[in-house]
Write an enzyme that holds these catalytic residues in place. Sequence first.
Site, short mmCIF file in Angstrom:
data_model
loop_
_atom_site.label_atom_id
_atom_site.label_comp_id
_atom_site.label_asym_id
_atom_site.label_seq_id
_atom_site.Cartn_x
_atom_site.Cartn_y
_atom_site.Cartn_z
N ASP A 1 -34.04 22.17 5.30
CA ASP A 1 -35.05 23.13 4.87
C ASP A 1 -34.68 23.82 3.57
OD1 ASP A 1 -32.94 24.59 6.02
OD2 ASP A 1 -34.05 24.89 7.87
N ASP B 1 -34.13 31.93 19.51
CA ASP B 1 -35.41 31.62 20.14
C ASP B 1 -35.62 30.11 20.31
OD1 ASP B 1 -35.77 30.89 17.51
OD2 ASP B 1 -37.51 32.16 17.15
N HIS C 1 -35.40 27.76 17.93
CA HIS C 1 -35.93 27.00 16.79
C HIS C 1 -34.85 26.10 16.19
CE1 HIS C 1 -34.45 30.41 14.13
NE2 HIS C 1 -34.12 29.37 13.39
N GLU D 1 -40.41 26.98 14.30
CA GLU D 1 -40.43 28.14 15.17
C GLU D 1 -41.13 27.83 16.50
OE1 GLU D 1 -38.75 30.59 14.27
OE2 GLU D 1 -38.96 31.09 12.15
#
Length: 268
Positions: free
Chosen positions: A72, A141, A143, A148
């Site tokens: 990314d 979380d 991801h 996400e």
Amino acid sequence: MRVIIKETYDSCSLWTAHHIAHRINDFCPSETKPFVLGLPTGSTPLGTYAELIKLNKTGSVSFKNVITFNMDEYVGLDAAHPQSYHYFMFENFFNHIDIKKENIHILNGLAKDKEAECAAYEKAIIDAGGIRLFLGGIGSDGHIAFNEPGESLASRTHIALLTKETVDANSRFFGGDISQVPTQAFSVGVGTICDSDEVVIMATGRVKARAVAEGVEGSVSHMWPITALQLHKNAIIVCDDEASEELKVKTVRYFADNETQYEKASAR
């Protein structure tokens, strides 16, 4: 799926670095048959990168015939920005190994045509022969990359909107100033990652324990992107004791027994 549980962050980093070096060396890459490696940024892989640099400098592994694709990059940051992932990768890894600059691929945070940038990145991966091993980390979380919770498990390289939790977590890299953290990023998709021949995900620290438990024991769900690895033919989660704390005792024993059998088989 394999789950490797080590005592500390350092032992996780050591195991992961040697695993990657072993995979590269076994592949015997050449100029016409390069090894294609997917790479992450963030604090988690720093120990692995440091160990890979050591292995490279001692001649234990070479990156001359390795092609890399990063997961990314922030939208709006140029390659020279201290918090861009271009800058991170060169500072912490690429400047210290024998990789050819033309073999390094990182999404362009300043691309004018964002959709075209995403499509070109997917094509470049295909043209390189596909990713042999994708190294990654996970957020608290669940991801992976910037995929996400709620992102399609079949997603390809795309522009991701970052959740408040991710922005808050990443603000530590921007002097704690949330207003300076980009709210969008280019990211490979969950589907892009899972197309790789092998996926190795590192998870360390108690803050990742819930994500590890969901990824290993939970149901496959786009609300926990890490669970997509349950469907992968060759996925490994490398975690430390703290990150494994929410796994059931029976689960830990199962994977520990599997590793014992794996090591015996490998030694033959």
